[in-house]
Design a protein around this motif. Sequence first.
Motif, PDB file in Angstrom:
ATOM      1  N   TRP A  68       0.838  -1.209   0.000  1.00 59.28           N
ATOM      2  CA  TRP A  68       0.000   0.000   0.000  1.00 59.28           C
ATOM      3  C   TRP A  68       0.871   1.257   0.000  1.00 59.28           C
ATOM      4  N   LYS A  69       1.950   1.247   0.715  1.00 56.75           N
ATOM      5  CA  LYS A  69       2.858   2.395   0.742  1.00 56.75           C
ATOM      6  C   LYS A  69       3.419   2.641  -0.660  1.00 56.75           C
ATOM      7  N   PHE A  70       3.854   1.571  -1.329  1.00 57.44           N
ATOM      8  CA  PHE A  70       4.361   1.694  -2.701  1.00 57.44           C
ATOM      9  C   PHE A  70       3.273   2.234  -3.619  1.00 57.44           C
ATOM     10  N   HIS A  71       2.062   1.701  -3.472  1.00 59.93           N
ATOM     11  CA  HIS A  71       0.962   2.086  -4.344  1.00 59.93           C
ATOM     12  C   HIS A  71       0.646   3.580  -4.216  1.00 59.93           C
ATOM     13  N   VAL A  72       0.558   4.056  -2.998  1.00 62.85           N
ATOM     14  CA  VAL A  72       0.230   5.463  -2.781  1.00 62.85           C
ATOM     15  C   VAL A  72       1.321   6.366  -3.351  1.00 62.85           C
ATOM     16  N   GLU A  73       2.578   5.981  -3.155  1.00 63.57           N
ATOM     17  CA  GLU A  73       3.699   6.793  -3.644  1.00 63.57           C
ATOM     18  C   GLU A  73       3.734   6.855  -5.167  1.00 63.57           C
ATOM     19  N   LYS A  74       3.426   5.738  -5.836  1.00 62.11           N
ATOM     20  CA  LYS A  74       3.592   5.660  -7.290  1.00 62.11           C
ATOM     21  C   LYS A  74       2.319   6.009  -8.058  1.00 62.11           C
ATOM     22  N   TYR A  75       1.159   5.710  -7.482  1.00 60.47           N
ATOM     23  CA  TYR A  75      -0.087   5.874  -8.238  1.00 60.47           C
ATOM     24  C   TYR A  75      -1.114   6.779  -7.561  1.00 60.47           C
ATOM     25  N   GLY A  76      -0.960   6.983  -6.281  1.00 60.16           N
ATOM     26  CA  GLY A  76      -1.904   7.835  -5.566  1.00 60.16           C
ATOM     27  C   GLY A  76      -2.972   7.042  -4.836  1.00 60.16           C
ATOM     28  N   GLU A  77      -3.478   7.606  -3.790  1.00 61.80           N
ATOM     29  CA  GLU A  77      -4.421   6.908  -2.904  1.00 61.80           C
ATOM     30  C   GLU A  77      -5.742   6.602  -3.589  1.00 61.80           C
ATOM     31  N   LYS A  78      -6.140   7.442  -4.568  1.00 58.58           N
ATOM     32  CA  LYS A  78      -7.430   7.234  -5.229  1.00 58.58           C
ATOM     33  C   LYS A  78      -7.357   6.271  -6.408  1.00 58.58           C
ATOM     34  N   PHE A  79      -6.168   5.880  -6.786  1.00 54.78           N
ATOM     35  CA  PHE A  79      -5.985   4.968  -7.924  1.00 54.78           C
ATOM     36  C   PHE A  79      -6.334   3.554  -7.481  1.00 54.78           C
ATOM     37  N   GLN A  80      -7.346   2.949  -8.100  1.00 55.97           N
ATOM     38  CA  GLN A  80      -7.789   1.608  -7.717  1.00 55.97           C
ATOM     39  C   GLN A  80      -7.094   0.531  -8.555  1.00 55.97           C
ATOM     40  N   TYR A  81      -7.128  -0.674  -8.033  1.00 59.17           N
ATOM     41  CA  TYR A  81      -6.516  -1.788  -8.783  1.00 59.17           C
ATOM     42  C   TYR A  81      -7.140  -1.935 -10.164  1.00 59.17           C
ATOM     43  N   GLN A  82      -8.448  -1.757 -10.261  1.00 60.17           N
ATOM     44  CA  GLN A  82      -9.133  -1.883 -11.544  1.00 60.17           C
ATOM     45  C   GLN A  82      -8.596  -0.892 -12.585  1.00 60.17           C
ATOM     46  N   ASP A  83      -8.028   0.212 -12.120  1.00 58.37           N
ATOM     47  CA  ASP A  83      -7.498   1.219 -13.032  1.00 58.37           C
ATOM     48  C   ASP A  83      -6.244   0.740 -13.775  1.00 58.37           C
ATOM     49  N   PHE A  84      -5.660  -0.359 -13.305  1.00 60.78           N
ATOM     50  CA  PHE A  84      -4.510  -0.925 -14.019  1.00 60.78           C
ATOM     51  C   PHE A  84      -4.937  -1.639 -15.306  1.00 60.78           C
ATOM     52  N   ALA A  85      -6.197  -2.078 -15.387  1.00 56.92           N
ATOM     53  CA  ALA A  85      -6.628  -2.915 -16.511  1.00 56.92           C
ATOM     54  C   ALA A  85      -6.416  -2.260 -17.871  1.00 56.92           C
ATOM     55  N   PRO A  86      -6.771  -0.975 -18.071  1.00 56.18           N
ATOM     56  CA  PRO A  86      -6.509  -0.359 -19.381  1.00 56.18           C
ATOM     57  C   PRO A  86      -5.019  -0.230 -19.692  1.00 56.18           C
TER      58      PRO A  86
END
Length: 439
Positions: free
Chosen positions: A73-91
């Motif tokens: 989660w720490k990596f995710h927030v730093e690289k993609y932001g707290e509002k970026f959901q896993y589903q947003d990786f699909a495109p």
Amino acid sequence: MLLTSFVIATAIATVYEPTWESLDQRPNPQWFEDAKFGIFIHWGVYSVPSWAPKDTYSEWYWNHMQNKEGATWKFHVEKYGEKFQYQDFAPMFKAELYDPDQWADIFKRSGAKYVVLTSKHHDGFCMWPSAQSWNWNAMDIGPHRDLAGELINAVKKAGIKAGFYYSLYEWFNPLYKQDVNRYVEEHMLPQMKDLIIRYQPDVLWTDGDWDYPSSVWRSTEFLAWLFNESPAPKDIAVNDRWGKGCRNRHGGFATPEYGHISEGPLMEKGLFEECQGMGKSFGYNRNEAAEDYRSTAELLHLLIDNVSRGGNLLLDIGPSADGRIPEIMQERLLEMGKWLEVNGEAIYASDVWKEAPKMEHFRFTRKDKAIYAIALKWPPEKWAIPKPKEYSNKPEVTLVGTSIIAQVEDGGNEWLITTPCVSPAQIPCQHAWIFKFQY
């Protein structure tokens, strides 16, 4: 001739009941027993972030995101932001450089005899156009391609067996969380049957079984359909992950993972397939550096050790989101293939030598009237192995891949071997060397 025809007809006509007692009578396909080496492929939406703490599976990214105190989660927030959901990786999962024929060529040159692709991991994203996963499959979003179908066709065209991994459960599927029986009836079983009917795979490798017993997953019902009625090859291979309590007990072969072995009879019978990645993740993990990958020698020793105990190795690769097999993984596979070109006779279709001694730097296999002593290190000047009880004549011992003959002396209950003195130019391969005892 009549008797032979009767035996063949009887085997073909075998009907399996939807019970473990009946299904466990089905023999493991001979092609699978002989293959020894397969390739696992973990590839999907999780290949976009392709990150996990070292010694952790990157394909569990979505699940690990749920721990708000964790490293993912720490990596995710730093690289993609707290509002970026896993589903947003699909495109972003576009597979724009994916060339299934090139993959199949690498697999063929690796010496692997079968390939198992993750058709759907625990995140529920399907690598084929599944009607049950609208807009959460590779045809509807991301690559807009039937990734699974393209691969199975390319692999089979290359003369390699091909099949699928399929996760029974899905972490965050609302139907699964609300009503598992409806999920099985309306989602899981239709998807599994669709895979079989569309592609006729040679392997079906299930996972995600641990939440419920096989009765909830309706595993025996499905397997009876698979073996009796489906268009799958009659020699399709299946694993043991069919429900809580099934591992190493029911199905065709046990699936130890990174050496973890459940108790049960399949391992004891030598019906197993070890699965491991080249590093510590199945999905591609950008957090792993070169030193986190095992060397070609280490991977070959893993294969040799499993084969010497009667099992197979399913070695995993994790392609990148754009559809490339990372170069370090390609290199390992191609180097393994070069070794198998020289030494495959001691690996493919080999059996366990039940009288084999326990020697730290040797493993043993057998085939027909030959015993293979596989040296994991170049052997000392003098070494010995016990005389097999079934053979009384003196063997001829050759270094596989050459015409070099080793000196053999009778040591009573053992054969005494003098390692031949050879130049580096005469050594046929690296990593491990095989001495063939031909009786």
